[in-house]
Design a protein around this motif. Structure first.
Motif, PDB file in Angstrom:
ATOM      1  N   ALA A 330     -12.131  35.515 -11.961  1.00 46.76           N
ATOM      2  CA  ALA A 330     -11.628  35.875 -13.298  1.00 46.76           C
ATOM      3  C   ALA A 330     -11.988  34.805 -14.324  1.00 46.76           C
ATOM      4  CB  ALA A 330     -10.115  36.070 -13.240  1.00 46.76           C
ATOM      5  N   ALA A 331     -12.128  33.561 -13.867  1.00 47.57           N
ATOM      6  CA  ALA A 331     -12.473  32.473 -14.787  1.00 47.57           C
ATOM      7  C   ALA A 331     -13.899  32.613 -15.323  1.00 47.57           C
ATOM      8  CB  ALA A 331     -12.326  31.132 -14.069  1.00 47.57           C
ATOM      9  N   GLN A 332     -14.685  33.537 -14.720  1.00 48.51           N
ATOM     10  CA  GLN A 332     -16.083  33.696 -15.131  1.00 48.51           C
ATOM     11  C   GLN A 332     -16.309  34.917 -16.009  1.00 48.51           C
ATOM     12  OE1 GLN A 332     -18.785  32.800 -11.670  1.00 48.51           O
ATOM     13  NE2 GLN A 332     -16.840  32.763 -10.603  1.00 48.51           N
ATOM     14  N   GLY A 333     -15.226  35.589 -16.392  1.00 47.11           N
ATOM     15  CA  GLY A 333     -15.325  36.799 -17.211  1.00 47.11           C
ATOM     16  C   GLY A 333     -14.110  37.629 -16.869  1.00 47.11           C
ATOM     17  N   GLY A 334     -13.663  38.494 -17.730  1.00 48.31           N
ATOM     18  CA  GLY A 334     -12.495  39.320 -17.409  1.00 48.31           C
ATOM     19  C   GLY A 334     -11.199  38.547 -17.499  1.00 48.31           C
ATOM     20  N   GLU A 335     -10.171  39.073 -16.859  1.00 47.17           N
ATOM     21  CA  GLU A 335      -8.840  38.462 -16.919  1.00 47.17           C
ATOM     22  C   GLU A 335      -8.068  38.903 -15.682  1.00 47.17           C
ATOM     23  OE1 GLU A 335      -6.859  38.951 -20.725  1.00 47.17           O
ATOM     24  OE2 GLU A 335      -4.898  38.880 -19.741  1.00 47.17           O
ATOM     25  N   ALA A 356      -4.815  25.736 -10.741  1.00 46.14           N
ATOM     26  CA  ALA A 356      -4.834  25.654 -12.208  1.00 46.14           C
ATOM     27  C   ALA A 356      -5.541  24.361 -12.636  1.00 46.14           C
ATOM     28  CB  ALA A 356      -3.410  25.709 -12.750  1.00 46.14           C
ATOM     29  N   ALA A 357      -5.222  23.249 -11.971  1.00 47.38           N
ATOM     30  CA  ALA A 357      -5.834  21.967 -12.359  1.00 47.38           C
ATOM     31  C   ALA A 357      -7.346  22.018 -12.149  1.00 47.38           C
ATOM     32  CB  ALA A 357      -5.216  20.833 -11.543  1.00 47.38           C
ATOM     33  N   GLY A 358      -7.777  22.562 -11.010  1.00 47.06           N
ATOM     34  CA  GLY A 358      -9.204  22.584 -10.699  1.00 47.06           C
ATOM     35  C   GLY A 358      -9.981  23.516 -11.620  1.00 47.06           C
ATOM     36  N   LEU A 359      -9.433  24.707 -11.851  1.00 48.34           N
ATOM     37  CA  LEU A 359     -10.170  25.646 -12.714  1.00 48.34           C
ATOM     38  C   LEU A 359     -10.208  25.136 -14.160  1.00 48.34           C
ATOM     39  CD1 LEU A 359      -9.137  29.176 -11.332  1.00 48.34           C
ATOM     40  CD2 LEU A 359     -11.280  27.934 -10.993  1.00 48.34           C
ATOM     41  N   ARG A 360      -9.099  24.509 -14.585  1.00 47.06           N
ATOM     42  CA  ARG A 360      -9.099  23.926 -15.943  1.00 47.06           C
ATOM     43  C   ARG A 360     -10.175  22.847 -16.053  1.00 47.06           C
ATOM     44  NH1 ARG A 360      -3.150  23.252 -15.980  1.00 47.06           N
ATOM     45  NH2 ARG A 360      -2.588  25.356 -16.634  1.00 47.06           N
ATOM     46  N   ALA A 361     -10.303  22.050 -14.993  1.00 44.26           N
ATOM     47  CA  ALA A 361     -11.300  20.969 -15.015  1.00 44.26           C
ATOM     48  C   ALA A 361     -12.721  21.528 -15.139  1.00 44.26           C
ATOM     49  CB  ALA A 361     -11.181  20.126 -13.751  1.00 44.26           C
ATOM     50  N   LEU A 362     -12.908  22.783 -14.716  1.00 42.15           N
ATOM     51  CA  LEU A 362     -14.233  23.406 -14.833  1.00 42.15           C
ATOM     52  C   LEU A 362     -14.378  24.173 -16.147  1.00 42.15           C
ATOM     53  CD1 LEU A 362     -14.678  24.751 -11.160  1.00 42.15           C
ATOM     54  CD2 LEU A 362     -15.457  22.578 -12.118  1.00 42.15           C
ATOM     55  N   GLY A 363     -13.325  24.154 -16.966  1.00 37.85           N
ATOM     56  CA  GLY A 363     -13.405  24.766 -18.295  1.00 37.85           C
ATOM     57  C   GLY A 363     -12.655  26.074 -18.455  1.00 37.85           C
ATOM     58  N   ARG A 376      -7.853  33.592 -17.978  1.00 32.69           N
ATOM     59  CA  ARG A 376      -8.661  34.295 -18.996  1.00 32.69           C
ATOM     60  C   ARG A 376      -9.975  33.531 -19.130  1.00 32.69           C
ATOM     61  NH1 ARG A 376      -3.815  33.755 -21.300  1.00 32.69           N
ATOM     62  NH2 ARG A 376      -2.567  35.659 -21.262  1.00 32.69           N
ATOM     63  N   SER A 377     -10.974  34.222 -19.627  1.00 37.79           N
ATOM     64  CA  SER A 377     -12.239  33.495 -19.777  1.00 37.79           C
ATOM     65  C   SER A 377     -12.861  33.817 -21.124  1.00 37.79           C
ATOM     66  CB  SER A 377     -13.181  33.863 -18.650  1.00 37.79           C
ATOM     67  OG  SER A 377     -13.294  35.249 -18.610  1.00 37.79           O
ATOM     68  N   PRO A 378     -12.330  33.201 -22.158  1.00 34.81           N
ATOM     69  CA  PRO A 378     -12.866  33.491 -23.484  1.00 34.81           C
ATOM     70  C   PRO A 378     -14.299  32.995 -23.663  1.00 34.81           C
ATOM     71  CG  PRO A 378     -11.217  31.728 -23.571  1.00 34.81           C
ATOM     72  CD  PRO A 378     -11.249  32.221 -22.164  1.00 34.81           C
ATOM     73  N   ARG A 379     -14.707  32.034 -22.841  1.00 35.63           N
ATOM     74  CA  ARG A 379     -16.059  31.479 -22.981  1.00 35.63           C
ATOM     75  C   ARG A 379     -16.592  31.130 -21.594  1.00 35.63           C
ATOM     76  NH1 ARG A 379     -12.459  27.536 -22.842  1.00 35.63           N
ATOM     77  NH2 ARG A 379     -11.226  28.372 -24.533  1.00 35.63           N
ATOM     78  N   ARG A 380     -17.891  30.840 -21.511  1.00 37.01           N
ATOM     79  CA  ARG A 380     -18.474  30.457 -20.210  1.00 37.01           C
ATOM     80  C   ARG A 380     -17.901  29.140 -19.734  1.00 37.01           C
ATOM     81  NH1 ARG A 380     -24.906  30.430 -19.428  1.00 37.01           N
ATOM     82  NH2 ARG A 380     -24.554  29.700 -17.318  1.00 37.01           N
ATOM     83  N   SER A 404     -21.373  29.947 -12.189  1.00 34.52           N
ATOM     84  CA  SER A 404     -21.771  30.548 -13.465  1.00 34.52           C
ATOM     85  C   SER A 404     -21.574  29.598 -14.634  1.00 34.52           C
ATOM     86  CB  SER A 404     -20.972  31.832 -13.707  1.00 34.52           C
ATOM     87  OG  SER A 404     -19.628  31.476 -13.922  1.00 34.52           O
ATOM     88  N   ALA A 405     -21.294  28.323 -14.354  1.00 34.29           N
ATOM     89  CA  ALA A 405     -21.030  27.367 -15.438  1.00 34.29           C
ATOM     90  C   ALA A 405     -22.328  27.013 -16.176  1.00 34.29           C
ATOM     91  CB  ALA A 405     -20.382  26.120 -14.852  1.00 34.29           C
ATOM     92  N   THR A 406     -22.166  26.381 -17.335  1.00 35.98           N
ATOM     93  CA  THR A 406     -23.356  25.992 -18.096  1.00 35.98           C
ATOM     94  C   THR A 406     -23.995  24.716 -17.527  1.00 35.98           C
ATOM     95  OG1 THR A 406     -21.876  24.881 -19.637  1.00 35.98           O
ATOM     96  CG2 THR A 406     -22.649  27.074 -20.267  1.00 35.98           C
ATOM     97  N   GLY A 407     -23.210  23.951 -16.754  1.00 36.71           N
ATOM     98  CA  GLY A 407     -23.760  22.722 -16.158  1.00 36.71           C
ATOM     99  C   GLY A 407     -23.262  22.554 -14.734  1.00 36.71           C
ATOM    100  N   PRO A 408     -23.728  21.512 -14.050  1.00 34.95           N
ATOM    101  CA  PRO A 408     -23.305  21.299 -12.660  1.00 34.95           C
ATOM    102  C   PRO A 408     -21.849  20.846 -12.553  1.00 34.95           C
ATOM    103  CG  PRO A 408     -24.754  19.529 -13.394  1.00 34.95           C
ATOM    104  CD  PRO A 408     -24.690  20.508 -14.519  1.00 34.95           C
ATOM    105  N   SER A 409     -21.275  21.015 -11.363  1.00 32.99           N
ATOM    106  CA  SER A 409     -19.892  20.602 -11.112  1.00 32.99           C
ATOM    107  C   SER A 409     -19.846  19.751  -9.857  1.00 32.99           C
ATOM    108  CB  SER A 409     -18.999  21.823 -10.890  1.00 32.99           C
ATOM    109  OG  SER A 409     -19.032  22.664 -12.014  1.00 32.99           O
ATOM    110  N   ILE A 410     -18.865  18.880  -9.823  1.00 33.98           N
ATOM    111  CA  ILE A 410     -18.615  18.118  -8.594  1.00 33.98           C
ATOM    112  C   ILE A 410     -17.286  18.606  -8.025  1.00 33.98           C
ATOM    113  CG2 ILE A 410     -18.155  15.832  -7.618  1.00 33.98           C
ATOM    114  CD1 ILE A 410     -19.896  14.711  -9.904  1.00 33.98           C
ATOM    115  N   ILE A 411     -17.318  18.992  -6.741  1.00 29.40           N
ATOM    116  CA  ILE A 411     -16.088  19.430  -6.082  1.00 29.40           C
ATOM    117  C   ILE A 411     -15.687  18.309  -5.120  1.00 29.40           C
ATOM    118  CG2 ILE A 411     -14.945  21.284  -4.799  1.00 29.40           C
ATOM    119  CD1 ILE A 411     -16.397  22.220  -7.453  1.00 29.40           C
ATOM    120  N   ASP A 412     -14.578  17.665  -5.410  1.00 28.91           N
ATOM    121  CA  ASP A 412     -14.080  16.605  -4.535  1.00 28.91           C
ATOM    122  C   ASP A 412     -13.365  17.217  -3.345  1.00 28.91           C
ATOM    123  OD1 ASP A 412     -14.859  14.135  -5.765  1.00 28.91           O
ATOM    124  OD2 ASP A 412     -13.502  14.651  -7.412  1.00 28.91           O
TER     125      ASP A 412
END
Ligand code: S3P
Length: 433
Positions: A330-335, A356-363, A376-380, A404-412
């Motif tokens: 849902a964080a990549q589009g939709g709700e 919530a903390a992890g998804l927020r950290a990814l935007g 919700r995903s108002p933006r990419r 689907s992010a605009t840049g790379p992510s690090i998953i700890d």
């Protein structure tokens, strides 16, 4: 578990064919029942995850002799020499259930009927997890428990002549239901569990596979004590909860087309398919083998659209393990809005706040509530650094969000994925297109 950090790069879409390691829930049950069966059982496709290895390790500590073949991406073959009902041996030390709630809770049901004291401990996460839900009914049946305020380490002192009970668990939980039914196999009379909301029925099916008669009358599941389990050969289907990661990725990314083969399609586990359809996926399924006790089939999944959906409290037990990756989707589009999911707070981590903390950290934009969340995903998504906090399903869910992010992510702490899905990151790379 390793605390390795993994960098996940975005991809345009995912395409390909996947075969998964054996289902974690079914693997645990087949191993536990094989241990108390008469004769030998061979399990093909046994999960290669850390949790199912914990079950085997605990059983070995209880005198069960077994031979495990090499791990392959589809699971491993395990042969277990059954010790018969009531035949487990006094362990020489504390058993280690690792990260596995299934191991400690379901094994408690069997140990409740063995007349010695077993101490079971686990890792830091397991030590935070609630055990009263199994202690209370098993004490009613005659077992004695010591714990740290209802949490592991547990000391279980069993009794061979358990008293049957009629019990309605306070929370819908297949692990609790299973612990009671497994104890019921050793009781004098019929033990019954009433389920207000149905949970996965793998224990009922596994018992039937070992020759046990299980009674089912509406929401009441019963088992008579004194039945003999017969060792046999069994195949474990691929784990649909692991398939959920690829299905979510295919739903999120236009142009995706993923086929999952030899996957378990038990009706009590396919709630995820319904939710994904509501979120816009195009899904085709066909059952290719119904000869065993668990239906096995194929799922083809493609991106079609992105829509919003709600998951109601009644639906939650059917998708409980998939909620993190559904949130990542849902964080990549939709709700997506989920309620009645307070159980997530007592999983391998507090899966509401850590998610919530992890998804927020990814935007992502996520609102957290006591019993659920709205994403919700108002933006990419931008990508970023998310911490799985030792939780396997969060490690994999954050990795799917990162695609689907605009840049790379690090998953700890991404190494936590090994608890249920070793090989997750190599499959991820093989599906990039
Ligand atoms: C499981 C049941 C569920 C699930 C867990 C596996 C099982 O837990 O979340 O991953 O195999 O019975 P609960 O019984 O605590 O709901």
């Amino acid at each position: 578990m390793p605390s390795r950090a993994v960098t996940v790069h975005p991809t345009a879409c995912v395409r390909g064919l996947v075969r998964l390691p054996g289902d974690k829930s079914i693997s645990h049950r087949y191993a536990l029942l094989a241990a108390i069966a008469s004769g030998s059982t061979t399990i093909r496709g046994y999960s290669t995850g850390g949790d199912c290895a914990s079950t085997l390790r605990c059983l070995e500590g209880l005198g069960v002799v077994m031979a495990a073949g090499p791990a392959s991406p589809h699971g491993r073959e395990v042969t277990i020499a059954g010790r018969g009902i009531g035949g487990l041996r006094v362990p020489s030390g504390t058993l280690d259930a690792g990260n596995s709630g299934s191991t400690i809770r379901m094994l408690s049901g069997i140990l409740a009927a063995h007349p010695f004291t077993t101490r079971i401990d686990g890792d830091h996460s397991l030590r935070t997890r609630p055990m009263r839900r199994v202690m209370v009914p098993l004490e009613k049946m005659g077992a004695r428990f010591e714990s740290t305020e209802g949490r592991p380490p547990l000391s279980i002192t069993g009794r061979p002549d358990l008293t049957p009970i009629d019990y309605e668990p306070e929370v819908p939980s297949a692990q609790v239901k299973s612990a009671i039914l497994l104890a019921g196999l050793h009781a004098r009379g019929t033990t019954r569990v009433t389920e207000r909301i149905e949970t996965r029925d793998h224990t009922e099916r596994a018992l039937a596979a070992f020759g046990v008669t299980v009674q089912r009358h509406g929401p009441v599941i019963g088992v008579d004590g004194g039945q003999t389990l017969i060792g046999r050969e069994l195949d474990v289907p691929g784990d649909i909860s692991s398939a959920a990661f690829w299905m979510a990725a295919a739903t999120a990314l236009p142009g995706s087309d993923v086929t999952i083969e030899q996957v378990g399609l038990n009706p009590s586990r396919i709630g995820i398919l319904d939710v994904l359809r509501r979120m816009g996926a195009r899904i085709e399924t066909d059952i290719v083998d119904e000869r065993g006790h668990e239906p096995i089939g194929r799922i083809r999944i493609r991106h079609e659209a992105f829509t919003s959906t709600v998951i109601t409290p009644e639906e939650v037990p059917g998708v409980i393990d998939e909620l993190p990756v559904l949130a990542a989707l849902a964080a990549q589009g939709g709700e997506l809005s989920v309620s009645g999911a307070q159980e997530l707070r007592v999983k391998e981590s507090d899966r509401i706040s850590a998610l919530a903390a992890g998804l927020r950290a990814l935007g992502a934009d996520i609102e957290e509530r006591q019993d659920g969340f709205t994403v919700r995903s108002p933006r990419r998504l931008t990508g970023g650094r998310a911490d799985a906090l030792g939780d396997h399903r969060l490690a994999m869910a954050f990795s799917i969000a990162a695609l689907s992010a605009t840049g790379p992510s690090i998953i700890d702490d991404a190494g936590a994925a090994d608890v249920s899905y070793p090989g997750f990151f190599s499959v991820l790379d093989s599906l990039r297109a």
